[in-house]
Design a protein around this motif. Structure first.
Motif, PDB file in Angstrom:
ATOM      1  N   LEU A   1       9.579   3.974 -10.031  1.00  0.00           N
ATOM      2  CA  LEU A   1       8.945   5.288 -10.087  1.00  0.00           C
ATOM      3  C   LEU A   1       7.770   5.269 -11.054  1.00  0.00           C
ATOM      4  O   LEU A   1       7.739   4.466 -11.991  1.00  0.00           O
TER       5      LEU A   1
ATOM      6  N   LEU B   1       5.633   7.966 -13.560  1.00  0.00           N
ATOM      7  CA  LEU B   1       5.617   9.297 -14.158  1.00  0.00           C
ATOM      8  C   LEU B   1       4.322   9.997 -13.773  1.00  0.00           C
ATOM      9  O   LEU B   1       3.232   9.526 -14.071  1.00  0.00           O
TER      10      LEU B   1
ATOM     11  N   TYR C   1       8.470  12.385 -11.289  1.00  0.00           N
ATOM     12  CA  TYR C   1       8.262  10.984 -10.931  1.00  0.00           C
ATOM     13  C   TYR C   1       8.000  10.857  -9.432  1.00  0.00           C
ATOM     14  O   TYR C   1       8.560  11.612  -8.627  1.00  0.00           O
TER      15      TYR C   1
END
Length: 184
Positions: free
Chosen positions: A163, A165, A180
Motif C-alpha cells: 500500500l 499512504l 492507503y
C-alpha cells in the motif's frame, strides 16, 4: 468502474473488532476510552456522502441491520443500496439490501455509481484484499494497544498487499485517519 473502499476503526496493534461496544468481546467499546474529537466523526460523515453503495459480510449485516435504520447519524447509509456477501443471510429486511456471493463482487465494481464502502466485515475485507479488489483502505487508528482480537488484514495471503499512504490526518486526541491505496 466503481471503487471498493474499506474503512475500519483500528487499534495500534491491528485490532478492529467491537470498537463501539458490541457485547461478547474482551475489549468491547475500546474507542470510547479515547477523548472525543468531533473532527474524527466529520471524516466518517464525509465517507457517507461519498459512498454509492455499502458492501458487508453476513455477521456485519446481522449487527448493523437492527440498529442503523433507527439512528439519524446513519441516514445516508440507510438510503444507499446495500450488498451482503453471505451464505447465511437469506431474507434481508434492511431497506434496499441484496444478498450476493463473493464471485459477484467483481461485477459490482464494473457497474455505474459511486464508491462501494465496506465497514466492519473483517473476513470480507481480508478476502477482498487477497483477491486484489480493494482500491482504498481507510483506517481510523486509535492510540491504544489491545493485545488481542481480530483485525481486517489477511494472515494467510499468498502475496504481500503493498500500500501507499495517500493521506493522513492526526486529530487533537491522537487518533489518526489514514488513507492507503494499493500499489499496482
Amino acid at each position: 468502474m466503481r471503487s471498493i473502499v474499506t474503512t475500519h476503526f483500528i487499534s495500534l496493534d491491528g485490532v478492529a473488532e467491537a470498537p463501539g461496544g458490541e457485547p461478547g468481546y474482551r475489549h468491547s467499546g475500546w474507542t470510547s476510552d479515547i477523548e472525543s474529537d468531533p473532527a474524527v466523526y466529520e471524516a466518517k460523515g464525509r465517507e457517507q456522502e461519498e459512498a454509492g453503495a455499502m458492501l458487508m459480510g453476513g455477521r456485519t449485516y446481522e449487527a448493523f441491520a437492527p440498529i442503523w435504520p433507527e439512528m439519524d447519524y446513519f441516514a445516508r447509509w440507510n438510503s444507499l443500496p446495500k450488498y451482503v456477501v453471505s451464505s447465511t443471510v437469506t431474507d434481508p429486511q434492511w431497506h434496499d439490501t441484496t444478498v450476493i456471493s463473493f464471485a459477484d463482487v467483481a461485477g459490482l465494481k464494473e457497474g455505474d455509481g459511486g464508491p462501494i464502502y465496506v465497514q466492519g466485515s473483517m473476513a470480507l475485507t481480508q478476502s477482498l484484499l487477497k483477491a486484489g479488489l480493494v482500491d482504498e483502505v481507510r483506517l481510523t487508528v486509535f492510540p491504544v494497544i489491545l493485545g488481542s482480537g481480530r483485525g481486517p488484514f489477511p494472515t494467510d495471503a499468498l502475496d504481500q498487499v503493498r500500500l501507499t499512504l495517500a493521506d493522513s490526518t492526526t486529530y487533537s486526541n491522537g487518533v489518526q485517519y489514514q488513507v492507503y491505496r494499493p500499489r499496482r
